[in-house]
Design a protein around this motif. Structure first.
Motif, PDB file in Angstrom:
ATOM      1  N   VAL A   1       0.843  -1.191   0.000  1.00 42.68           N
ATOM      2  CA  VAL A   1       0.000   0.000   0.000  1.00 42.68           C
ATOM      3  C   VAL A   1       0.885   1.251   0.000  1.00 42.68           C
ATOM      4  O   VAL A   1       1.771   1.395   0.847  1.00 42.68           O
ATOM      5  N   SER A   2       0.644   2.148  -0.957  1.00 40.33           N
ATOM      6  CA  SER A   2       1.405   3.393  -1.038  1.00 40.33           C
ATOM      7  C   SER A   2       0.617   4.595  -0.554  1.00 40.33           C
ATOM      8  O   SER A   2       1.191   5.631  -0.195  1.00 40.33           O
ATOM      9  N   LEU A   3      -0.726   4.483  -0.523  1.00 40.39           N
ATOM     10  CA  LEU A   3      -1.564   5.609  -0.130  1.00 40.39           C
ATOM     11  C   LEU A   3      -2.898   5.089   0.379  1.00 40.39           C
ATOM     12  O   LEU A   3      -3.478   4.171  -0.197  1.00 40.39           O
ATOM     13  N   VAL A   4      -3.354   5.699   1.476  1.00 40.16           N
ATOM     14  CA  VAL A   4      -4.685   5.419   2.009  1.00 40.16           C
ATOM     15  C   VAL A   4      -5.481   6.714   1.957  1.00 40.16           C
ATOM     16  O   VAL A   4      -5.054   7.733   2.514  1.00 40.16           O
ATOM     17  N   THR A   5      -6.600   6.690   1.280  1.00 39.63           N
ATOM     18  CA  THR A   5      -7.411   7.898   1.102  1.00 39.63           C
ATOM     19  C   THR A   5      -8.039   8.305   2.428  1.00 39.63           C
ATOM     20  O   THR A   5      -8.660   7.470   3.103  1.00 39.63           O
ATOM     21  N   PRO A   6      -7.871   9.578   2.819  1.00 35.66           N
ATOM     22  CA  PRO A   6      -8.492  10.048   4.066  1.00 35.66           C
ATOM     23  C   PRO A   6     -10.003   9.860   4.047  1.00 35.66           C
ATOM     24  O   PRO A   6     -10.669  10.132   3.049  1.00 35.66           O
TER      25      PRO A   6
ATOM     26  N   GLU B   1      -4.286   2.696  -2.560  1.00 34.38           N
ATOM     27  CA  GLU B   1      -3.479   2.673  -3.778  1.00 34.38           C
ATOM     28  C   GLU B   1      -2.202   1.906  -3.485  1.00 34.38           C
ATOM     29  O   GLU B   1      -1.758   1.828  -2.335  1.00 34.38           O
ATOM     30  N   PHE B   2      -1.593   1.360  -4.551  1.00 34.74           N
ATOM     31  CA  PHE B   2      -0.452   0.478  -4.376  1.00 34.74           C
ATOM     32  C   PHE B   2       0.787   1.039  -5.071  1.00 34.74           C
ATOM     33  O   PHE B   2       0.685   1.838  -6.006  1.00 34.74           O
ATOM     34  N   GLU B   3       1.956   0.613  -4.591  1.00 39.00           N
ATOM     35  CA  GLU B   3       3.223   1.119  -5.134  1.00 39.00           C
ATOM     36  C   GLU B   3       3.321   0.873  -6.627  1.00 39.00           C
ATOM     37  O   GLU B   3       3.845   1.706  -7.371  1.00 39.00           O
TER      38      GLU B   3
END
Length: 433
Positions: A5-10, A75-77
């Motif tokens: 995981v590269s990003l977690v949406t707030p 989102e993923f790397e």
């Protein structure tokens, strides 16, 4: 392959569950996603069981109830969640082979990946796809798919792509057609190679795939000055362009009478080179090939004209410069003149920037570099602001092809740069607001 995981949406489900950047997705409903389409397919449920490995090695099994097709907000790397597939061809017209040394590494990667065709509109040759790959396109209904044909003559296509498997394309297209997969195609035309009778044959063959193959564009090969040791290709002349358009127009009339669409479309460059007027808007069948430079000139004119209807005009004062390629300059001057009819105190100058970096045969604005802008605009009176098109820049980043940044160009020219998106409304806003 692990999916980090590269990003977690707030505010997303993933954030509420405590999933964090650096966590690893191990499985969804007991299956390890092969790529982004597996992941999306598995997520299209109201109840999912997700297995996550945390940074300390602890594994969390999460039972999640959500709306059908609702995303968790991760989102993923690796955007594809899989290795990117590189091109197996050695095409005689390949633009990447014509790049100089020393550019950023990612520019030299040649992709030929069906997933990127669906996600980003990239064109595929289908040469690195076997029946399993076709099965996945059909299973996940990846539509539309963009296909780079070049020629339907199997022997010629093998020679053009330097790939002995390239001649099998029509069988694969037929499979996609039978499955109802919508397709768009392109033919990169090379003088003395796939033009003339071969172009006639290609158009004739491709019409048999209507309506699933909904459009085919014909665009001239782009030739840079870095072609030493490559296949000897020549630029098209005005006379050549006229002949190409004659073929396209004749087929458009025939196909329209039989199918109600024009189907085969010439890139804007042909009309400019041939000194012929751009086709009317309804000829483009809804502008299906804009990203391929087909209909951009006409659409921008339509948008500017329509947008100006909502501008009564006033006496505001602006001094604006538009920097663009040789191809678009005459049309942008015409748009500037229309805008000045409403805003007479807005001075608009359009400056052509020659492509010294790739060679002057490259005339589109999207391939201009920061160093060419600096070299050719420095010392000129550019007014209050400088406008450039977003197509000059890396996607979502203010960086030109030569790795010069927008900030560096602003600093060198001592002027604020406004980036114009591809719409007439945005062009007007950047000029007057």
């Amino acid at each position: 392959m692990e999916h980090t995981v590269s990003l977690v949406t707030p505010g997303s489900i993933a954030e509420e569950l405590g999933i964090e950047r650096g966590d690893v997705l191990l499985s969804v409903n007991g299956q390890t996603p092969e790529d982004v389409f597996d992941y999306r397919y598995l997520m299209n449920e109201e109840e999912v069981l997700v297995l996550i490995r945390k940074a300390d090695g602890e594994e969390w099994e999460l039972e999640i109830e959500k709306e059908y097709e609702e995303d968790l907000g991760m989102e993923f790397e690796n955007g594809l969640m899989d290795d990117y597939r590189s091109c197996r061809n050695k095409c005689i017209f390949c633009f990447i082979d014509q790049l100089p040394e020393g550019m950023r590494r990612t520019l030299y990667f040649k992709d030929d990946d069906s997933r990127l065709s669906f996600l980003q509109g990239n064109y595929l040759t289908l040469t690195n796809m076997d029946d399993r790959d076709l099965d996945r396109i059909i299973y996940y209904k990846l539509s539309p798919i963009n296909i780079s044909f070049q020629a339907t003559n199997p022997e010629l296509r093998c020679r053009m792509l330097n790939n002995r498997f390239a001649g099998d394309i029509l069988r694969k297209v037929q499979r996609l057609r039978e499955a109802g997969i919508v397709m768009n195609g392109q033919i990169v035309l090379c003088k003395g190679v796939n033009d003339g009778e071969e172009l006639e044959r290609s158009i004739r063959d491709l019409t048999s795939f209507l309506p699933e193959l909904q459009s085919v564009s014909v665009v001239p090969v782009g030739l840079t000055r870095y072609r030493e040791g490559l296949y000897p290709l020549e630029p098209f002349t005005e006379e050549d362009a006229c002949r190409v358009l004659q073929v396209i127009h004749r087929w458009q009339e025939r196909i329209f009478s039989e199918h109600g669409v024009h189907f085969i479309h010439g890139g804007d460059e042909w009309y400019i080179l041939a000194k012929e007027p751009m086709p009317e808007a309804d000829t483009y069948d809804g502008y299906l090939q804009l990203e391929n430079g087909v209909g951009m000139v006409r659409l921008l004119e339509e948008e500017v004209t329509e947008a100006l209807r909502g501008h009564p005009g006033d006496d505001r004062v602006r001094r604006v410069t538009v920097a663009t390629g040789v191809l678009a300059a005459p049309f942008l001057r015409a748009h500037g003149a229309k805008i000045q009819e409403h805003y007479p105190n807005v001075q608009i100058q359009v400056l052509e920037v020659k492509n010294e970096f790739f060679g002057e045969q490259i005339t589109v604005a999207g391939l201009l570099t920061g160093q060419d802008l600096i070299a050719q605009l420095k010392g000129k009176d550019l007014g209050d602001r400088l406008l450039i098109t977003s197509s000059m820049l890396k996607c979502n980043e203010p960086v030109f092809l030569d790795d010069t940044t927008v900030a560096e160009v602003e600093n060198a020219l001592q002027i604020k740069i406004f980036i114009v998106e591809s719409s007439g409304t945005n062009l007007i806003e950047c000029m007057i607001e």
